[in-house]
Design a protein around this motif. Structure first.
Motif, PDB file in Angstrom:
ATOM      1  N   ALA A   7       1.205  -0.808   0.253  1.00 39.34           N
ATOM      2  CA  ALA A   7      -0.546  -0.202   0.392  1.00 39.34           C
ATOM      3  C   ALA A   7       0.381   1.163  -0.330  1.00 39.34           C
ATOM      4  O   ALA A   7       2.112   1.614   0.696  1.00 39.34           O
ATOM      5  N   PHE A   8       0.229   2.284  -0.561  1.00 40.36           N
ATOM      6  CA  PHE A   8       1.595   3.388  -0.425  1.00 40.36           C
ATOM      7  C   PHE A   8       0.431   4.450   0.103  1.00 40.36           C
ATOM      8  O   PHE A   8      -0.768   5.042  -0.882  1.00 40.36           O
ATOM      9  N   VAL A   9       0.874   5.064   0.654  1.00 39.14           N
ATOM     10  CA  VAL A   9       0.498   6.555   0.978  1.00 39.14           C
ATOM     11  C   VAL A   9       1.663   7.702  -0.224  1.00 39.14           C
ATOM     12  O   VAL A   9       2.592   8.077   0.476  1.00 39.14           O
ATOM     13  N   MET A  10       1.107   7.991  -1.349  1.00 36.65           N
ATOM     14  CA  MET A  10       1.585   8.713  -1.888  1.00 36.65           C
ATOM     15  C   MET A  10       1.858  10.434  -1.904  1.00 36.65           C
ATOM     16  O   MET A  10       1.237  11.198  -2.548  1.00 36.65           O
ATOM     17  N   ASP A  11       2.449  10.644  -0.917  1.00 35.31           N
ATOM     18  CA  ASP A  11       2.706  11.983   0.006  1.00 35.31           C
ATOM     19  C   ASP A  11       3.908  13.245  -0.806  1.00 35.31           C
ATOM     20  O   ASP A  11       4.722  12.684  -0.720  1.00 35.31           O
ATOM     21  N   GLY A  12       3.325  14.068  -0.733  1.00 38.95           N
ATOM     22  CA  GLY A  12       4.532  15.093  -0.851  1.00 38.95           C
ATOM     23  C   GLY A  12       4.109  15.832  -2.443  1.00 38.95           C
ATOM     24  O   GLY A  12       5.549  16.722  -3.219  1.00 38.95           O
ATOM     25  N   ASN A  13       3.420  15.490  -3.238  1.00 32.79           N
ATOM     26  CA  ASN A  13       3.008  16.208  -4.570  1.00 32.79           C
ATOM     27  C   ASN A  13       2.619  17.582  -4.741  1.00 32.79           C
ATOM     28  O   ASN A  13       3.975  18.097  -5.817  1.00 32.79           O
ATOM     29  N   ARG A  14       2.604  17.778  -3.535  1.00 31.60           N
ATOM     30  CA  ARG A  14       2.153  19.847  -3.651  1.00 31.60           C
ATOM     31  C   ARG A  14       3.280  20.359  -2.893  1.00 31.60           C
ATOM     32  O   ARG A  14       4.174  21.540  -4.145  1.00 31.60           O
ATOM     33  N   ARG A  15       4.130  20.113  -2.149  1.00 34.14           N
ATOM     34  CA  ARG A  15       5.196  20.617  -1.542  1.00 34.14           C
ATOM     35  C   ARG A  15       6.292  20.109  -3.243  1.00 34.14           C
ATOM     36  O   ARG A  15       7.241  20.983  -4.081  1.00 34.14           O
ATOM     37  N   SER A  69      -8.813  23.920  -1.778  1.00 34.78           N
ATOM     38  CA  SER A  69      -9.251  25.132  -2.680  1.00 34.78           C
ATOM     39  C   SER A  69      -9.170  24.280  -3.640  1.00 34.78           C
ATOM     40  O   SER A  69      -9.176  23.384  -3.918  1.00 34.78           O
ATOM     41  N   GLU A  70     -10.423  24.825  -4.731  1.00 30.38           N
ATOM     42  CA  GLU A  70     -11.133  24.423  -5.396  1.00 30.38           C
ATOM     43  C   GLU A  70     -11.118  24.256  -6.555  1.00 30.38           C
ATOM     44  O   GLU A  70     -10.564  23.607  -7.639  1.00 30.38           O
ATOM     45  N   GLU A  71     -10.141  24.897  -7.124  1.00 29.10           N
ATOM     46  CA  GLU A  71      -8.851  25.052  -7.802  1.00 29.10           C
ATOM     47  C   GLU A  71      -7.926  23.360  -7.933  1.00 29.10           C
ATOM     48  O   GLU A  71      -7.653  22.485  -8.447  1.00 29.10           O
ATOM     49  N   GLU A  72      -7.525  23.082  -6.469  1.00 30.55           N
ATOM     50  CA  GLU A  72      -7.012  21.504  -6.940  1.00 30.55           C
ATOM     51  C   GLU A  72      -7.593  20.524  -6.604  1.00 30.55           C
ATOM     52  O   GLU A  72      -7.259  19.421  -7.578  1.00 30.55           O
ATOM     53  N   VAL A  73      -9.077  20.842  -6.009  1.00 28.71           N
ATOM     54  CA  VAL A  73      -9.571  19.607  -5.818  1.00 28.71           C
ATOM     55  C   VAL A  73     -10.583  19.541  -7.303  1.00 28.71           C
ATOM     56  O   VAL A  73     -10.168  18.249  -8.209  1.00 28.71           O
ATOM     57  N   SER A 108       1.208  25.516 -10.623  1.00 25.65           N
ATOM     58  CA  SER A 108       0.508  24.737 -10.216  1.00 25.65           C
ATOM     59  C   SER A 108       0.531  23.445  -8.992  1.00 25.65           C
ATOM     60  O   SER A 108       1.273  22.790  -9.750  1.00 25.65           O
ATOM     61  N   VAL A 109       0.141  23.137  -8.061  1.00 23.52           N
ATOM     62  CA  VAL A 109      -0.160  21.898  -7.420  1.00 23.52           C
ATOM     63  C   VAL A 109      -0.615  21.323  -8.250  1.00 23.52           C
ATOM     64  O   VAL A 109       0.057  19.681  -8.177  1.00 23.52           O
ATOM     65  N   VAL A 110      -1.415  21.072  -8.781  1.00 21.17           N
ATOM     66  CA  VAL A 110      -1.942  19.767  -9.661  1.00 21.17           C
ATOM     67  C   VAL A 110      -0.714  19.723 -10.793  1.00 21.17           C
ATOM     68  O   VAL A 110      -1.145  18.203 -11.135  1.00 21.17           O
ATOM     69  N   ARG A 111      -0.295  20.976 -11.232  1.00 18.74           N
ATOM     70  CA  ARG A 111       1.033  19.774 -11.423  1.00 18.74           C
ATOM     71  C   ARG A 111       2.052  19.244 -11.047  1.00 18.74           C
ATOM     72  O   ARG A 111       2.884  17.637 -11.771  1.00 18.74           O
ATOM     73  N   GLY A 112       1.910  19.470  -9.866  1.00 17.13           N
ATOM     74  CA  GLY A 112       2.877  18.324  -8.685  1.00 17.13           C
ATOM     75  C   GLY A 112       2.224  16.648  -8.932  1.00 17.13           C
ATOM     76  O   GLY A 112       2.334  15.682  -8.631  1.00 17.13           O
ATOM     77  N   HIS A 113       0.377  16.863  -8.928  1.00 14.57           N
ATOM     78  CA  HIS A 113      -0.301  15.559  -8.844  1.00 14.57           C
ATOM     79  C   HIS A 113       0.078  15.326 -10.410  1.00 14.57           C
ATOM     80  O   HIS A 113       0.097  14.118 -10.383  1.00 14.57           O
TER      81      HIS A 113
END
Length: 315
Positions: A44-52, A101-105, A61-66
């Motif tokens: 199992a993976f908690v895929m953490d750190g995309n926003r940072r 944020s609405e943008e990120e969701v 944009s954080v979405v680019r990180g995702h």
């Protein structure tokens, strides 16, 4: 094993699901060496750190990180397949994330829609890879368009046998447990089960992950050392590995380190599991519960088929 390729799309190259993993000359040696030891069947993976990652690399944009995180996921799935890992569960979106944020969701939902559409478009490769996809969580919180895609993917791959990918979105473990107890309440009400049949094993079968074995190894990236309401019921005997690397940079070497850590502690994990398995009900007791589990499965299938037919409303 799973194979994928990059499909050119809009300005950037659009990442497909298959053939994205880098292959170094020493990878086969590492795989052979590690495979001599005990290997986890389910990670199992908690895929953490995309926003940072997006902020520290000035992606705008954080979405680019995702987006980078998704590309990394396709590599990890391929490497896991090479290590003969049978099942992978990923924490893609927490119910709590709706508060962002609405943008990120909305960006994340668009990304999910694009990637699920792509998965269906590459149906020949999907069939060739024989990877079954399951979705865990409260799917009613997603848009009808996403539900249609999820229903199509789940139903199209449900008979595949070469591996399983569980996508948790939108998911929290506490929500999953509450839903399991509600199924049990309804089962008692309908006369399918009696209260004295309720046990830990039965609760675990009523969870969204009821078809799966518990994870052997849970990996969380980006240096955070907490579970964030992920698989709390399932990880009581799981080896936890925390990596300081951000998810989009979690590479082959980092996966090897996690596997080595699992192997180092494997003896302790086995002892604990053997001690806890003694509490399972007998085969005859399990057989008596089968009509109840069949009812749960019928309800789930009916809902997916209903969602799959929604297509005309969301074109």
């Amino acid at each position: 094993s799973m194979t994928m390729e990059v499909v050119p799309g809009g300005g950037d190259e659009m990442t497909g699901w298959w053939n994205n993993a880098e292959k170094q000359w020493w990878h086969p040696m590492a795989i052979r060496l590690l495979s001599k030891g005990p290997m986890p069947k389910h990670i199992a993976f908690v895929m953490d750190g995309n926003r940072r990652y997006a902020r520290s690399n000035a992606l705008g944009s954080v979405v680019r990180g995702h987006e980078c995180g998704f590309k990394q996921l396709t590599k990890i799935l391929e490497w896991c397949s090479e290590f003969s890992v049978e099942e992978v569960t990923v924490y893609a979106f927490s119910i709590e994330n709706f508060k962002r944020s609405e943008e990120e969701v909305s960006g994340l939902m668009r990304l999910a829609e694009e990637k699920f559409n792509l998965l269906l478009a590459e149906s020949e490769k999907l069939e060739e890879g024989q990877i079954r996809f399951r979705f865990l969580g409260d799917l009613s919180l997603l848009s009808p368009r996403l539900r249609v895609l999820i229903a199509k993917i789940t139903l199209a791959t449900k008979e595949y046998t070469k591996g399983t990918v569980n996508v948790c979105m939108p998911y929290t473990s506490t929500d999953e447990m509450a839903k399991a107890l509600e199924k049990i309440r309804q089962g008692v009400q309908r006369g399918l089960i009696s209260e004295d049949q309720i046990c830990e094993w039965m609760i675990s079968r009523c969870l969204d992950s009821g078809h799966s074995s518990d994870p052997d190894l849970l990996i969380r990236t980006s240096g955070e050392k907490r579970l964030s309401d992920f698989l709390l019921y399932q990880v009581s005997t799981t080896h936890l590995h925390f990596s300081s690397v951000m998810w989009p940079e979690f590479g082959f070497v980092d996966l090897c380190k996690a596997l080595l850590s699992y192997q180092y502690y494997n003896g302790d994990i086995r002892k604990t599991r053997d001690r806890l398995d003694i509490n399972d009900p007998s085969e005859s007791e399990k057989a008596k519960l089968q009509p109840f589990f069949d009812w749960i499965e019928d309800e789930r299938s009916a809902k997916l088929k209903e969602w799959r037919e929604l297509e005309f409303e969301c074109e």
